[in-house]
Scaffold this active site. Structure first.
Site, PDB file in Angstrom:
ATOM      1  N   SER A 142       1.411  -0.908  -0.079  1.00 24.16           N
ATOM      2  CA  SER A 142      -0.094  -0.115  -0.064  1.00 24.16           C
ATOM      3  C   SER A 142       0.994   1.410   0.161  1.00 24.16           C
ATOM      4  O   SER A 142       1.863   1.113   0.091  1.00 24.16           O
ATOM      5  CB  SER A 142      -0.777   0.536   1.133  1.00 24.16           C
ATOM      6  OG  SER A 142      -1.610   1.024   1.748  1.00 24.16           O
ATOM      7  N   TYR A 168      -1.455  -0.617  10.648  1.00 20.43           N
ATOM      8  CA  TYR A 168      -0.933  -0.885   9.028  1.00 20.43           C
ATOM      9  C   TYR A 168      -0.228  -0.160   7.948  1.00 20.43           C
ATOM     10  O   TYR A 168       0.379  -1.198   7.466  1.00 20.43           O
ATOM     11  CB  TYR A 168      -2.320   0.725   8.420  1.00 20.43           C
ATOM     12  CG  TYR A 168      -2.688  -0.145   6.956  1.00 20.43           C
ATOM     13  CD1 TYR A 168      -3.515  -1.500   6.538  1.00 20.43           C
ATOM     14  CD2 TYR A 168      -3.119   0.518   6.095  1.00 20.43           C
ATOM     15  CE1 TYR A 168      -3.728  -1.964   5.477  1.00 20.43           C
ATOM     16  CE2 TYR A 168      -3.208   0.627   5.068  1.00 20.43           C
ATOM     17  CZ  TYR A 168      -3.136  -0.955   4.245  1.00 20.43           C
ATOM     18  OH  TYR A 168      -3.750  -1.101   2.932  1.00 20.43           O
TER      19      TYR A 168
HETATM   20  N1  LIG Z   1      -9.234  -0.600  -1.287  1.00 21.15           N
HETATM   21  C1  LIG Z   1      -7.494   0.600  -1.541  1.00 21.15           C
HETATM   22  O1  LIG Z   1      -7.483   1.306  -1.593  1.00 21.15           O
HETATM   23  C2  LIG Z   1      -6.041  -0.063  -1.557  1.00 21.15           C
HETATM   24  C3  LIG Z   1      -4.916   0.352  -0.899  1.00 21.15           C
HETATM   25  C4  LIG Z   1      -3.434   0.030  -0.551  1.00 21.15           C
HETATM   26  C5  LIG Z   1      -3.850  -1.420  -0.618  1.00 21.15           C
HETATM   27  N2  LIG Z   1      -4.952  -1.960  -0.745  1.00 21.15           N
HETATM   28  C6  LIG Z   1      -4.343  -3.247   0.097  1.00 21.15           C
HETATM   29  O2  LIG Z   1      -5.270  -4.480  -1.305  1.00 21.15           O
HETATM   30  C7  LIG Z   1      -5.368  -6.086  -0.446  1.00 21.15           C
HETATM   31  C8  LIG Z   1      -6.922  -6.175  -0.730  1.00 21.15           C
HETATM   32  O3  LIG Z   1      -8.036  -5.128  -0.220  1.00 21.15           O
HETATM   33  P1  LIG Z   1      -9.011  -4.533  -0.576  1.00 21.15           P
HETATM   34  O4  LIG Z   1      -9.733  -3.242  -0.949  1.00 21.15           O
HETATM   35  O5  LIG Z   1      -9.538  -5.431  -2.011  1.00 21.15           O
HETATM   36  O6  LIG Z   1     -10.093  -5.126   0.664  1.00 21.15           O
HETATM   37  P2  LIG Z   1     -11.481  -6.340   0.600  1.00 21.15           P
HETATM   38  O7  LIG Z   1     -12.340  -5.945  -0.411  1.00 21.15           O
HETATM   39  O8  LIG Z   1     -11.594  -5.780   2.458  1.00 21.15           O
HETATM   40  O9  LIG Z   1      -9.712  -7.438   0.498  1.00 21.15           O
HETATM   41  C9  LIG Z   1      -9.532  -8.215   1.350  1.00 21.15           C
HETATM   42  C10 LIG Z   1      -9.794  -9.468   1.566  1.00 21.15           C
HETATM   43  O10 LIG Z   1      -8.935  -9.841   2.957  1.00 21.15           O
HETATM   44  C11 LIG Z   1      -9.085 -11.088   3.681  1.00 21.15           C
HETATM   45  N3  LIG Z   1      -9.066 -11.552   4.495  1.00 21.15           N
HETATM   46  C12 LIG Z   1      -8.927 -10.346   6.007  1.00 21.15           C
HETATM   47  N4  LIG Z   1      -8.489 -10.528   7.075  1.00 21.15           N
HETATM   48  C13 LIG Z   1      -8.440 -12.049   6.836  1.00 21.15           C
HETATM   49  C14 LIG Z   1      -7.726 -13.234   7.345  1.00 21.15           C
HETATM   50  N5  LIG Z   1      -7.493 -13.422   8.523  1.00 21.15           N
HETATM   51  N6  LIG Z   1      -7.565 -14.495   6.767  1.00 21.15           N
HETATM   52  C15 LIG Z   1      -7.646 -14.306   5.398  1.00 21.15           C
HETATM   53  N7  LIG Z   1      -8.019 -13.759   4.868  1.00 21.15           N
HETATM   54  C16 LIG Z   1      -8.595 -12.264   5.512  1.00 21.15           C
HETATM   55  C17 LIG Z   1     -11.126 -10.314   3.057  1.00 21.15           C
HETATM   56  O11 LIG Z   1     -11.827 -11.403   3.615  1.00 21.15           O
HETATM   57  P3  LIG Z   1     -13.262 -11.368   4.917  1.00 21.15           P
HETATM   58  O12 LIG Z   1     -14.546 -11.809   3.144  1.00 21.15           O
HETATM   59  O13 LIG Z   1     -12.923 -12.907   5.018  1.00 21.15           O
HETATM   60  O14 LIG Z   1     -13.182 -10.412   5.495  1.00 21.15           O
HETATM   61  C18 LIG Z   1     -11.250 -10.602   1.844  1.00 21.15           C
HETATM   62  O15 LIG Z   1     -11.482 -10.938   0.978  1.00 21.15           O
HETATM   63  C19 LIG Z   1      -5.313  -6.162   1.313  1.00 21.15           C
HETATM   64  O16 LIG Z   1      -4.660  -6.325   1.184  1.00 21.15           O
HETATM   65  C20 LIG Z   1      -4.742  -4.022   1.169  1.00 21.15           C
HETATM   66  O17 LIG Z   1      -4.381  -3.656   2.211  1.00 21.15           O
HETATM   67  C21 LIG Z   1      -5.655  -1.767  -0.755  1.00 21.15           C
END
Ligand SMILES: NC(=O)c1ccc[n+]([C@@H]2O[C@H](COP(=O)([O-])OP(=O)(O)OC[C@H]3O[C@@H](n4cnc5c(N)ncnc54)[C@H](OP(=O)(O)O)[C@@H]3O)[C@@H](O)[C@H]2O)c1
Length: 302
Positions: A142, A168
């Protein structure tokens, strides 16, 4: 070292990255592949013919159970895997939990989920990655890695005041350092590893943010409606660099690097006002080696 450029940009979608790429026979694990960026990563990889395993806490159908905050669950996932793994996309993550939460073993929950669980998963599957011959590891980091180095003295906020963003940020710095560590330690296994930041995308990740924070980051108006500024991406665009690093032939042999908007990022000084790039502390080889040793010991002890 020359920075890697690709023909893609911030608005390229994951499917566009893989036009003309055939991933038949390639077995890929995507953690957190059931929602958000992970879901679009899975769709694009499958669209190009890959055999993709979705690793998620609540599996349905052919998905596989994985709770990254529980090393027992990680070990069960590893034990249930047979044969080569051509890529692991370490995508699952949680962000800015308002209060300090800990996993069952006492680890701060963001570090446990975003970094230590992935470390245990990837190291547990080392032999399977080696079998692939040219495996890739993708660490979904990130822009937050610009905000804090890894705190080796107090990674779990046991002695310093808990701060949701510092927790984070350090976990996302650790993710980049893991890519650097893998590049340093596993090159002889044919494994390459890179990290990236996906940009800003509306997903479930923001569920812990209150309205004031959402407004402060430009993602909500005064009436409480979600706002999508121009620099935001769709999930399909947010997944593009994930897919680029996991599967594009343009990245063959590239390792230990950090990408943003489908280009290699500039190494910059980290800090509160630095807008873009990868912090020097996130790609520091000495910190990567120190973190590798820390994580090996931590995951062996629990
Ligand atoms: N969205 C943004 O703007 C952004 C920006 C920078 C970085 N990121 C990074 O992108 C990645 C994906 O995030 P996203 O934005 O797509 O959010 P998201 O839709 O919340 O996806 C995150 C995923 O992580 C899973 N997860 C959480 N805790 C877990 C655990 N203990 N064991 C296994 N799986 C777990 C969640 O599963 P559940 O359905 O079970 O909760 C969910 O499928 C993350 O690493 C995030 O830090 C996102």
């Amino acid at each position: 070292m020359t920075r890697i450029n690709t023909p893609f940009n911030a608005k390229t979608t994951a499917a566009e990255i893989l036009i003309g790429v055939d991933l038949t026979g390639r077995r890929i694990i995507v953690t957190g592949g059931a929602s958000g960026i992970g879901l679009e990563t899975v769709r694009a990889l499958r669209g190009a013919g890959a055999e993709v395993t979705v690793a998620t806490r609540n599996p349905t159908g052919d998905q596989r159970a994985l709770d990254l905050s529980d090393l027992g669950s990680v070990r069960a996932f590893v034990a249930g895997w047979t044969g080569p793994v051509h890529a692991i996309v370490a995508n699952a993550g949680i962000m800015a939990l308002p209060t300090r939460q800990v996993a069952a073993n006492g680890w701060e929950l963001q570090l446990a989920t975003n970094f230590l669980g992935h470390f245990a998963l990837i190291t547990g599957l080392r032999e399977n990655l080696r079998q692939a011959g040219d495996a890739r590891v993708v660490m979904v980091s990130s822009g937050a890695q610009l905000r804090a180095p890894f705190d080796f003295d107090d990674p779990h906020f046991e002695h310093r005041p808990y701060d949701p963003w510092a927790a984070y940020a350090q976990s996302k710095t650790a993710d980049v350092l893991l890519a650097v560590g893998l590049a340093r330690h596993w090159a002889a296994d044919g494994v390459t590893a890179n990290a990236f930041e996906p940009g800003y995308i509306h997903t479930n990740l923001q569920r812990h943010l209150d309205d004031a924070t959402m407004r402060a980051v430009g993602a909500m108006d005064e009436e409480g409606n979600l706002v999508t500024p121009d620099y935001y991406k769709t999930p399909e665009q947010g997944a593009a660099t994930s897919v680029l690093l996991a599967a594009s032939p343009l990245l063959d042999g590239v390792t230990g690097r950090f990408f943003s908007d489908n280009q290699e990022a500039e190494v910059v000084r980290g800090g509160p006002d630095v807008p873009a790039g990868v912090a020097a502390w996130s790609v520091d080889p000495a910190a990567a080696d120190r973190l590798w040793d820390y994580a090996l010991t931590a995951t062996a002890d629990h």
